[in-house]
Write an enzyme that holds these catalytic residues in place. Structure first.
Site, PDB file in Angstrom:
ATOM      1  N   ASN A  10       0.883  -1.172   0.000  1.00 49.45           N
ATOM      2  CA  ASN A  10       0.000   0.000   0.000  1.00 49.45           C
ATOM      3  C   ASN A  10       0.917   1.218   0.000  1.00 49.45           C
ATOM      4  OD1 ASN A  10      -1.751   2.075   0.537  1.00 49.45           O
ATOM      5  ND2 ASN A  10      -2.305   1.380   2.599  1.00 49.45           N
ATOM      6  N   TRP A  11       1.034   1.827  -1.162  1.00 51.06           N
ATOM      7  CA  TRP A  11       2.001   2.929  -1.300  1.00 51.06           C
ATOM      8  C   TRP A  11       1.522   4.202  -0.624  1.00 51.06           C
ATOM      9  CZ3 TRP A  11       3.827   2.656  -7.166  1.00 51.06           C
ATOM     10  CH2 TRP A  11       4.388   1.392  -7.398  1.00 51.06           C
ATOM     11  N   LYS A  12       0.243   4.260  -0.298  1.00 45.62           N
ATOM     12  CA  LYS A  12      -0.338   5.474   0.311  1.00 45.62           C
ATOM     13  C   LYS A  12      -0.048   6.686  -0.579  1.00 45.62           C
ATOM     14  CE  LYS A  12      -0.074   3.144   4.692  1.00 45.62           C
ATOM     15  NZ  LYS A  12       0.082   3.202   6.152  1.00 45.62           N
ATOM     16  N   HIS A  95      -9.417   1.095   5.415  1.00 46.91           N
ATOM     17  CA  HIS A  95      -8.066   1.313   5.950  1.00 46.91           C
ATOM     18  C   HIS A  95      -8.134   2.313   7.105  1.00 46.91           C
ATOM     19  CE1 HIS A  95      -3.927   2.542   6.402  1.00 46.91           C
ATOM     20  NE2 HIS A  95      -3.626   1.378   5.861  1.00 46.91           N
ATOM     21  N   GLU A  97      -6.395   4.738   7.976  1.00 48.42           N
ATOM     22  CA  GLU A  97      -6.234   6.165   7.666  1.00 48.42           C
ATOM     23  C   GLU A  97      -7.513   6.741   7.059  1.00 48.42           C
ATOM     24  OE1 GLU A  97      -2.607   5.431   5.597  1.00 48.42           O
ATOM     25  OE2 GLU A  97      -1.791   4.837   7.537  1.00 48.42           O
ATOM     26  N   GLU A 165      -5.125  -4.903  10.853  1.00 46.46           N
ATOM     27  CA  GLU A 165      -4.111  -3.872  11.018  1.00 46.46           C
ATOM     28  C   GLU A 165      -4.378  -3.101  12.304  1.00 46.46           C
ATOM     29  OE1 GLU A 165      -2.284  -2.783   7.024  1.00 46.46           O
ATOM     30  OE2 GLU A 165      -4.108  -1.605   7.175  1.00 46.46           O
ATOM     31  N   GLY A 171       2.682   2.253  10.685  1.00 50.58           N
ATOM     32  CA  GLY A 171       3.615   3.355  10.478  1.00 50.58           C
ATOM     33  C   GLY A 171       4.365   3.760  11.739  1.00 50.58           C
ATOM     34  N   SER A 211       3.599  -2.167  10.376  1.00 51.26           N
ATOM     35  CA  SER A 211       5.048  -2.272  10.581  1.00 51.26           C
ATOM     36  C   SER A 211       5.580  -3.666  10.291  1.00 51.26           C
ATOM     37  CB  SER A 211       5.442  -1.812  11.994  1.00 51.26           C
ATOM     38  OG  SER A 211       5.059  -0.457  12.177  1.00 51.26           O
ATOM     39  N   GLY A 232       2.921  -1.153   4.269  1.00 48.39           N
ATOM     40  CA  GLY A 232       2.998   0.272   3.958  1.00 48.39           C
ATOM     41  C   GLY A 232       4.440   0.667   3.691  1.00 48.39           C
ATOM     42  N   GLY A 233       5.103   1.181   4.729  1.00 50.50           N
ATOM     43  CA  GLY A 233       6.455   1.721   4.583  1.00 50.50           C
ATOM     44  C   GLY A 233       7.425   0.814   3.840  1.00 50.50           C
TER      45      GLY A 233
END
Ligand code: PGA
Length: 249
Positions: A10-12, A95, A97, A165, A171, A211, A232-233
């Site tokens: 998930n590149w966000k 998600h 966010e 999640e 993150g 993470s 993510g990251g």
């Protein structure tokens, strides 16, 4: 029950067209051809370009969000048909966010989930508790209510993926322990067996997200009810993402 693990990036809201293309091509080139399903969800504006870059490689294109209506006066929004038109195969809903930064209510998440599943795409529905909810012992209650956003008319377990999640792990560099993840994943599978049936629940993939990194992926992915990851990251670099993908094989 052998479930093929599914690792999705998930590149966000990160990167440029150039960096995204490089990332997409690097992942498609290095991804194993079997034993794991691999996907990436770039920002909307890069979907078409990434689609062309990874076309025919078997790597799946995903979207981070969608609107539930089919078409019309919904300024700024994107429909399921538009996503499919550029080659999108899976779409996230719920998600954290979107829930907690963009303030999407559960009712809207439910409509989006229904639209994604109804469109024929694979639905990746995200659930997870906030830190204060975990501390108050409410993790399973929160997860249960987020699972209830899904209709039991979603009958194809191959097109339904749950991403657990925990919000406090996203993150933050603080992942859930293997045991914490397994406990909630097992709960989710049990809850799905109750609402659908045991066979259905045994076929649904449940990803862990929050993470996940090359150094903790193996332990998490070795848990019996952890069937992949939503990353993510660590999905923003070819090497770290592929290390997680390889840990799943
Ligand atoms: P993270 O994000 O891997 O950066 O914690 C996971 C996610 O939000 O899907």
């Amino acid at each position: 029950m052998a479930r093929t693990p599914f690792i999705a990036g998930n590149w966000k809201m990160n990167g440029t067209k150039a960096s995204g293309m490089e990332l997409a091509k690097g992942i498609a080139k290095g991804a194993p051809k079997e034993g794991v399903e691999v996907g990436m969800a770039p920002p909307f504006v890069y979907l078409d370009a990434v689609s062309q870059a990874i076309g025919g490689t078997g790597v799946l294109l995903g979207a981070q969000d969608v609107y539930f209506e089919k078409s019309g006066a919904f300024t700024g929004e994107i429909s399921c048909e538009m996503l499919k038109d550029v080659g999108v195969k899976f779409c996230l809903t719920g998600h954290s966010e979107r829930r907690h930064v963009l303030m999407e209510p559960s009712s809207l998440v439910a409509k989006k989930a229904a639209a994604v599943y109804g469109s024929g795409m694979t639905l990746v529905h995200c659930v997870g508790e906030k830190l204060e909810e975990r501390d108050a012992g409410k993790t399973l209650v929160v997860v249960q209510s987020q699972l209830e956003e899904l209709g039991t008319d979603m009958a194809d377990p191959e097109r339904l993926v749950i991403a657990y999640e925990p919000v406090w792990a996203i993150g933050t560099g603080r992942n859930a322990t293997d045991e914490q993840a397994q406990e909630v994943h097992a709960y989710i599978r049990g809850a799905m067996a109750t609402r659908w049936n045991r066979d259905f629940a045994d076929r649904v993939r449940i990803q862990y997200g929050g993470s996940m990194k090359p150094d903790n992926a193996k332990g998490l992915l070795n848990q019996p009810d952890v069937d992949g990851g939503l990353i993510g990251g660590a999905s923003l670099k070819v090497d770290s993402f592929l290390a997680i993908v390889n840990a799943a094989v």
